[in-house]
Write a protein that holds these residues in place. Structure first.
Motif, PDB file in Angstrom:
ATOM      1  N   GLU A   3     -31.888  58.472  10.582  1.00 16.50           N
ATOM      2  CA  GLU A   3     -30.842  57.549  10.176  1.00 16.50           C
ATOM      3  C   GLU A   3     -30.151  58.073   8.924  1.00 16.50           C
ATOM      4  N   TYR A   4     -28.822  58.032   8.948  1.00 15.42           N
ATOM      5  CA  TYR A   4     -28.031  58.573   7.848  1.00 15.42           C
ATOM      6  C   TYR A   4     -26.951  57.586   7.422  1.00 15.42           C
ATOM      7  N   ASP A   5     -26.477  57.781   6.206  1.00 13.99           N
ATOM      8  CA  ASP A   5     -25.291  57.040   5.766  1.00 13.99           C
ATOM      9  C   ASP A   5     -24.052  57.613   6.445  1.00 13.99           C
ATOM     10  N   VAL A   6     -24.038  58.957   6.553  1.00 18.14           N
ATOM     11  CA  VAL A   6     -22.876  59.638   7.141  1.00 18.14           C
ATOM     12  C   VAL A   6     -23.343  60.801   8.012  1.00 18.14           C
ATOM     13  N   ILE A   7     -22.771  60.905   9.196  1.00 22.16           N
ATOM     14  CA  ILE A   7     -22.908  62.110  10.015  1.00 22.16           C
ATOM     15  C   ILE A   7     -21.514  62.685  10.207  1.00 22.16           C
ATOM     16  N   VAL A   8     -21.358  63.939   9.837  1.00 21.98           N
ATOM     17  CA  VAL A   8     -20.082  64.635   9.984  1.00 21.98           C
ATOM     18  C   VAL A   8     -20.181  65.560  11.191  1.00 21.98           C
ATOM     19  N   ILE A   9     -19.258  65.423  12.134  1.00 24.08           N
ATOM     20  CA  ILE A   9     -19.257  66.269  13.325  1.00 24.08           C
ATOM     21  C   ILE A   9     -18.263  67.400  13.119  1.00 24.08           C
ATOM     22  N   GLY A  10     -18.789  68.607  12.934  1.00 28.43           N
ATOM     23  CA  GLY A  10     -17.952  69.774  12.681  1.00 28.43           C
ATOM     24  C   GLY A  10     -18.147  70.301  11.279  1.00 28.43           C
ATOM     25  N   ALA A 138     -14.718  65.772  12.520  1.00 25.06           N
ATOM     26  CA  ALA A 138     -14.025  66.905  11.915  1.00 25.06           C
ATOM     27  C   ALA A 138     -14.199  68.115  12.836  1.00 25.06           C
ATOM     28  N   SER A 139     -13.942  67.888  14.114  1.00 24.14           N
ATOM     29  CA  SER A 139     -14.248  68.901  15.137  1.00 24.14           C
ATOM     30  C   SER A 139     -13.187  69.981  15.273  1.00 24.14           C
ATOM     31  N   GLY A 140     -12.094  69.874  14.519  1.00 23.25           N
ATOM     32  CA  GLY A 140     -11.141  70.970  14.444  1.00 23.25           C
ATOM     33  C   GLY A 140     -10.250  71.126  15.659  1.00 23.25           C
ATOM     34  N   PHE A 272      -9.716  69.856  19.237  1.00 23.24           N
ATOM     35  CA  PHE A 272     -10.901  70.171  20.031  1.00 23.24           C
ATOM     36  C   PHE A 272     -11.805  68.937  20.067  1.00 23.24           C
ATOM     37  N   MET A 273     -11.903  68.330  21.240  1.00 23.47           N
ATOM     38  CA  MET A 273     -12.713  67.120  21.371  1.00 23.47           C
ATOM     39  C   MET A 273     -13.523  67.110  22.666  1.00 23.47           C
ATOM     40  N   ASP A 274     -13.863  68.291  23.170  1.00 24.75           N
ATOM     41  CA  ASP A 274     -14.624  68.384  24.419  1.00 24.75           C
ATOM     42  C   ASP A 274     -15.968  67.672  24.300  1.00 24.75           C
ATOM     43  N   ASN A 275     -16.237  66.756  25.226  1.00 26.65           N
ATOM     44  CA  ASN A 275     -17.513  66.041  25.285  1.00 26.65           C
ATOM     45  C   ASN A 275     -17.863  65.329  23.984  1.00 26.65           C
ATOM     46  N   LEU A 276     -16.845  64.946  23.232  1.00 26.37           N
ATOM     47  CA  LEU A 276     -17.082  64.273  21.955  1.00 26.37           C
ATOM     48  C   LEU A 276     -17.516  62.826  22.148  1.00 26.37           C
ATOM     49  N   GLN A 290      -3.823  63.608  19.576  1.00 24.87           N
ATOM     50  CA  GLN A 290      -4.603  63.611  18.341  1.00 24.87           C
ATOM     51  C   GLN A 290      -5.246  62.243  18.144  1.00 24.87           C
ATOM     52  N   ILE A 291      -6.313  62.211  17.362  1.00 24.74           N
ATOM     53  CA  ILE A 291      -6.963  60.937  17.081  1.00 24.74           C
ATOM     54  C   ILE A 291      -6.099  60.125  16.120  1.00 24.74           C
ATOM     55  N   LYS A 292      -5.859  58.883  16.473  1.00 21.21           N
ATOM     56  CA  LYS A 292      -5.021  58.014  15.653  1.00 21.21           C
ATOM     57  C   LYS A 292      -5.865  57.404  14.531  1.00 21.21           C
ATOM     58  N   THR A 293      -5.371  57.508  13.301  1.00 24.92           N
ATOM     59  CA  THR A 293      -6.076  56.944  12.145  1.00 24.92           C
ATOM     60  C   THR A 293      -5.114  56.130  11.288  1.00 24.92           C
ATOM     61  N   ASP A 294      -5.696  55.289  10.417  1.00 22.19           N
ATOM     62  CA  ASP A 294      -4.864  54.578   9.450  1.00 22.19           C
ATOM     63  C   ASP A 294      -4.768  55.419   8.181  1.00 22.19           C
TER      64      ASP A 294
END
Length: 462
Positions: A3-10, A138-140, A272-276, A290-294
């Motif tokens: 368990e983590y506070d944050v997991i960064v992907i990439g 952050a998968s680039g 790049f979002m293959d199997n994300l 692209q992923i939509k963010t605020d």
């Protein structure tokens, strides 16, 4: 289950910087990476290896073209491309191992493998499931191609394959006159390859200041690059050791073709979002995929953020880094900020090209009343000493307030010089502020001051 506070992907520049800042802010952090080494595209198959080859090929060009002009006599060096590739690999290893050290130093867990978001607050890596209060995507990005073109990374290559060629080809066609195409084209042209750049538009470097683009094209043409502009590529017919690029000239619909040993497809990049797994949670995307963010980098899925090349904005490593630090601040309950109006762009050819802020064309379209301060590097003693006096600095300022609105330059060390203006713009400085600041002599940076002086009573050395 961890368990983590944050997991960064990439673990590219956006991801690893985000992870470090999260850890510095006291958050228990993990980073997910499927490559054997950290650093993402930038460190492994992008920014860093390309700059190594650009540096090596530039040194070769200096030795064969300029050494004798400076009285450095002797037999010209030859190219041992295998050794050059080993040098490049060594540079990559130093940088990727450095990132791994930073992960350990900041007590960040490396979850090795490709991550998939399998539920809100849940990332699965291989067979292991990990929980997190916050997930940062952050998968680039990855190279994009044109319809009907098959990439084999041997004859028809992306930037990744272009960095791994076993030998210098006799001929190369580069499809796309953007940053990647021009940089890699420069590398191989310097090493003796016959390079032709085919571009759909009638100019190179889309979005760049028009005068800078024309100067860069003229300079690269002198260095041996050929250009076919206004050409729509129809297909690429590849064989074992050759390829034919078929294109149509847009002005008269004429069909034409060109043969080459290698074809580099440099038509941009895509997220790049293959199997994300993001789409499986109902994640929203933009029209461009692209992923939509605020404005705080939050997605529409609670607890999931996104940064870097997977969201809107320029696909630049330093833009991703800024977002990585900012989103970490947001997650920690602080204020995260990125000034998107002050993100520099650089092309690492020789001469280098750099820009920040608005272009002349944009200011005209917006109806802004502005002034132009311009100074050529031919008036800079240091630039002439290193055979790079052809470029210039262009400073754009508000005609009423003198506030700096943009800067564009082509010349020696442009990628470093631009940051003086970035800092000035961040603090809302005027051209006069730069003009009144003492600059060491003899330096390339004096050209920046001269351009600022040109916004007022006039440059001294013009």
């Amino acid at each position: 289950m961890s368990e983590y506070d944050v997991i960064v992907i990439g673990s590219g520049p956006g991801g690893y910087v985000c992870a470090i800042r999260c850890a510095q802010l006291g958050l228990k952090t993990a980073i997910v990476e499927g490559r054997e080494t950290l650093g993402g595209t930038c460190l492994n198959v992008g920014c860093i290896p390309s700059k190594a080859l650009l540096h090596a090929s530039h040194m070769y060009h200096e030795a064969t073209h300029n050494f004798t002009k400076m009285g450095l006599m002797g037999k010209s060096p030859s190219v041992d491309f295998k050794t050059m590739q080993e040098y490049k690999s060594g540079v990559i290893a130093q940088n990727t191992s450095g990132v791994e050290f930073l992960m350990k130093k900041n007590k960040i867990d490396w979850l090795k493998g490709w991550g998939k978001i399998t539920a809100k607050g849940e990332v699965t890596v291989g067979k292991d499931v990990h929980k997190a209060k916050n997930i940062v995507i952050a998968s680039g990005s990855e190279p994009s191609s044109l319809p009907g073109i098959e990439i084999d990374e041997k004859v028809v290559v992306t930037s990744t394959g272009a960095l791994e060629l076993p030998k210098v080809p006799k001929s190369m066609v580069v499809i796309g006159a953007g940053v990647i195409g021009l940089e890699m084209g420069s590398v191989y042209a310097r090493l003796g390859c016959d390079v032709t750049v085919v571009e759909f538009l009638d100019h190179i470097t889309p979005g760049m200041d028009a005068e800078i683009a024309k100067t860069l094209q003229r300079t690269l043409k002198k260095q041996g690059l050929n250009f076919v502009l206004g050409a729509a590529v129809q297909s690429v017919d590849a064989k074992k050791t050759k390829a034919t690029v078929n294109y149509k000239l847009r002005k008269d619909e004429t069909d034409a073709s060109i043969d080459a040993d290698v074809v580099l497809v440099a038509t941009g990049r895509k997220p790049f979002m293959d199997n994300l797994g993001f789409d499986g949670l109902g994640g929203e995307l933009t029209e461009r995929g692209q992923i939509k963010t605020d404005d705080q980098w939050r997605t529409n899925v609670d607890g999931i953020f996104a940064i870097g090349d997977v969201i809107e904005g320029p696909m630049l490593a330093h833009k991703a880094e800024d977002e990585g630090m900012a989103v970490a601040e947001v997650i920690a309950g602080k204020h995260g900020h990125v000034n998107y109006g002050v993100i520099p762009g650089v092309i690492y050819t020789t001469p280098e090209v750099a820009s920040v802020g608005k272009t002349q064309e944009e200011l005209k379209d917006e109806g802004v009343d502005f002034k132009v301060g311009k100074f050529t590097f031919m008036g800079n003693g240091r630039a002439k000493a290193v055979f790079q006096g052809e470029g210039f600095v262009k400073l754009l300022v508000d005609a009423k307030t003198d506030r700096i609105l943009g800067c564009h330059l082509i010349g020696p060390s442009a990628g470093d010089l631009i940051h003086e203006i970035c800092v000035a713009m961040e603090f809302g400085a005027s051209a006069q502020d730069v003009a009144m600041t003492c600059h060491a002599h003899p330096t390339f940076s004096e050209a920046m001051r001269e351009a600022a002086l040109a916004c007022g009573d006039g440059a001294i050395h013009a």
